[in-house]
Design a protein around this motif. Sequence first.
Motif, mmCIF file in Angstrom:
data_model
loop_
_atom_site.group_PDB
_atom_site.id
_atom_site.type_symbol
_atom_site.label_atom_id
_atom_site.label_comp_id
_atom_site.label_asym_id
_atom_site.label_seq_id
_atom_site.Cartn_x
_atom_site.Cartn_y
_atom_site.Cartn_z
ATOM 1 N N GLN A 242 4.314 -6.435 -4.435
ATOM 2 C CA GLN A 242 4.661 -7.259 -3.277
ATOM 3 C C GLN A 242 6.151 -7.599 -3.277
ATOM 4 N N HIS A 243 6.697 -7.889 -4.464
ATOM 5 C CA HIS A 243 8.116 -8.250 -4.569
ATOM 6 C C HIS A 243 9.008 -7.074 -4.182
ATOM 7 N N VAL A 244 8.646 -5.876 -4.626
ATOM 8 C CA VAL A 244 9.443 -4.689 -4.296
ATOM 9 C C VAL A 244 9.351 -4.386 -2.811
ATOM 10 N N GLY A 245 8.177 -4.645 -2.242
ATOM 11 C CA GLY A 245 7.934 -4.346 -0.834
ATOM 12 C C GLY A 245 7.151 -3.061 -0.711
ATOM 13 N N PHE A 246 5.919 -3.156 -0.215
ATOM 14 C CA PHE A 246 5.060 -1.987 -0.116
ATOM 15 C C PHE A 246 4.214 -2.095 1.135
ATOM 16 N N SER A 247 4.161 -1.019 1.888
ATOM 17 C CA SER A 247 3.313 -0.956 3.069
ATOM 18 C C SER A 247 2.542 0.352 3.008
ATOM 19 N N GLY A 248 1.317 0.268 2.590
ATOM 20 C CA GLY A 248 0.506 1.469 2.425
ATOM 21 C C GLY A 248 -0.880 1.104 1.941
ATOM 22 N N ALA A 249 -1.539 2.061 1.337
ATOM 23 C CA ALA A 249 -2.923 1.878 0.915
ATOM 24 C C ALA A 249 -3.009 1.295 -0.494
ATOM 25 N N TYR A 250 -3.791 0.243 -0.629
ATOM 26 C CA TYR A 250 -4.182 -0.270 -1.938
ATOM 27 C C TYR A 250 -5.544 0.368 -2.252
ATOM 28 N N MET A 260 -21.274 0.263 -9.396
ATOM 29 C CA MET A 260 -19.878 0.574 -9.061
ATOM 30 C C MET A 260 -19.409 -0.158 -7.810
ATOM 31 N N TRP A 261 -20.288 -0.347 -6.830
ATOM 32 C CA TRP A 261 -19.900 -1.125 -5.649
ATOM 33 C C TRP A 261 -19.606 -2.573 -6.036
ATOM 34 N N GLU A 262 -20.412 -3.136 -6.929
ATOM 35 C CA GLU A 262 -20.164 -4.512 -7.377
ATOM 36 C C GLU A 262 -18.847 -4.594 -8.145
ATOM 37 N N GLY A 263 -18.569 -3.577 -8.962
ATOM 38 C CA GLY A 263 -17.298 -3.548 -9.679
ATOM 39 C C GLY A 263 -16.125 -3.496 -8.724
ATOM 40 N N LEU A 264 -16.240 -2.673 -7.687
ATOM 41 C CA LEU A 264 -15.186 -2.611 -6.675
ATOM 42 C C LEU A 264 -15.023 -3.945 -5.953
ATOM 43 N N ALA A 265 -16.124 -4.620 -5.680
ATOM 44 C CA ALA A 265 -16.059 -5.910 -4.981
ATOM 45 C C ALA A 265 -15.305 -6.946 -5.806
ATOM 46 N N ARG A 266 -15.459 -6.897 -7.136
ATOM 47 C CA ARG A 266 -14.715 -7.843 -7.983
ATOM 48 C C ARG A 266 -13.210 -7.584 -7.916
ATOM 49 N N VAL A 267 -12.829 -6.314 -7.874
ATOM 50 C CA VAL A 267 -11.403 -5.979 -7.731
ATOM 51 C C VAL A 267 -10.913 -6.358 -6.337
ATOM 52 N N LYS A 268 -11.719 -6.073 -5.356
ATOM 53 C CA LYS A 268 -11.364 -6.355 -3.958
ATOM 54 C C LYS A 268 -11.053 -7.834 -3.753
ATOM 55 N N ALA A 269 -11.836 -8.706 -4.384
ATOM 56 C CA ALA A 269 -11.624 -10.147 -4.227
ATOM 57 C C ALA A 269 -10.248 -10.576 -4.732
ATOM 58 N N ILE A 270 -9.750 -9.896 -5.759
ATOM 59 C CA ILE A 270 -8.425 -10.218 -6.304
ATOM 60 C C ILE A 270 -7.321 -9.635 -5.436
ATOM 61 N N VAL A 271 -7.549 -8.451 -4.897
ATOM 62 C CA VAL A 271 -6.506 -7.724 -4.169
ATOM 63 C C VAL A 271 -6.329 -8.228 -2.742
ATOM 64 N N GLU A 272 -7.394 -8.647 -2.089
ATOM 65 C CA GLU A 272 -7.341 -8.975 -0.658
ATOM 66 C C GLU A 272 -6.240 -9.965 -0.276
ATOM 67 N N PRO A 273 -5.986 -11.032 -1.029
ATOM 68 C CA PRO A 273 -4.898 -11.932 -0.617
ATOM 69 C C PRO A 273 -3.533 -11.245 -0.534
ATOM 70 N N TYR A 274 -3.335 -10.196 -1.321
ATOM 71 C CA TYR A 274 -2.070 -9.484 -1.300
ATOM 72 C C TYR A 274 -1.996 -8.504 -0.112
ATOM 73 N N ILE A 275 -3.156 -8.040 0.331
ATOM 74 C CA ILE A 275 -3.202 -7.232 1.547
ATOM 75 C C ILE A 275 -2.807 -8.079 2.747
ATOM 76 N N LEU A 276 -3.302 -9.281 2.807
ATOM 77 C CA LEU A 276 -3.076 -10.154 3.957
ATOM 78 C C LEU A 276 -1.617 -10.576 4.095
ATOM 79 N N THR A 277 -0.889 -10.567 2.959
ATOM 80 C CA THR A 277 0.513 -11.001 3.027
ATOM 81 C C THR A 277 1.476 -9.847 2.861
ATOM 82 N N ALA A 278 0.966 -8.606 2.705
ATOM 83 C CA ALA A 278 1.846 -7.453 2.498
ATOM 84 C C ALA A 278 2.161 -6.779 3.814
ATOM 85 N N GLY A 279 3.104 -5.834 3.707
ATOM 86 C CA GLY A 279 3.402 -4.966 4.841
ATOM 87 C C GLY A 279 4.152 -5.639 5.948
#
Length: 279
Positions: A242-250, A260-279
């Motif tokens: 985020q600090h460097v600046g990135f606009s693309g796919a996480y 595996m879907w549950e594992g992805l959901a745990r990662v998704k919960a951490i990543v989503e706030p950075y999607i909302l403020t990126a780009g």
Amino acid sequence: MSYLSISTWSLHRLLGPLRLTAWNTETGEHTVREQEQPQIHTLLELPAEAAARGYQAIEVCHFHFPTTDSAYLEQLRSSFQASDVRFDTLLLDYGNLTANDAVQRKADLSFIKKWIDIASHCGAKQIRVIAGEAPPSDEEAIQLSAASLAELANYAAAKSVRVITENFKALTSTAASSLKLLSQAGDSVGFITDFGNYYSPEKIEQIGSTIPFSVSVHVKPSYDSEGFPDEAELISYLQKVQHVGFSGAYVLIYDGPGDMWEGLARVKAIVEPYILTAG
């Protein structure tokens, strides 16, 4: 604008057999070995399933294609279009542009071009090509790989596909070698920064240095024995991006235990706030 994606590797225990490509040194030919895995979803069903779970794109590993005949590729293109999910990248998981054997290098180059044709037919925007397996200190290998990637990028451009590579395998295992390669290959070749594939104590700085060249980041955390990600570590990587600046796919990567879907959901919960403020 940044958005959420997944790799089919993150679901490899749900998508049926893996069709793994290798080079047979005795016969001088490519071989395919099937590794059995359960099939809960077909690849054709995956775009709709991903959309229902809040993902906007998918990266598909080449070993998840059950066939590459024309009719199937058209069906795959249609399944992405119907689900309004982007087919961002075909992840070609085989190919060594720096092989010592000239026969293998030539065969691998032809193999990669065949998969560029496949990527174009099924609607993938990009194809990830492995830069090579030579050591990152091998200057001649970097030059050879850069020239080959530039050739492939020119071939792919005529088919509306972009060639990208990744910090994956030995040649691009350091940021220094990755950046040197990209400089020599030219602007037509893009990059993926994988959080899990730099290993030095300066890992965060290495991630930051290749982000400006990256069309996607592979969000690959460390996990505990129950499949829960190291949240503090992952946040440190996300903050750097985020600090460097990135606009693309996480692109979320999960290969831990359990569902595996549950594992992805745990990662998704951490990543989503950075999607909302990126780009």
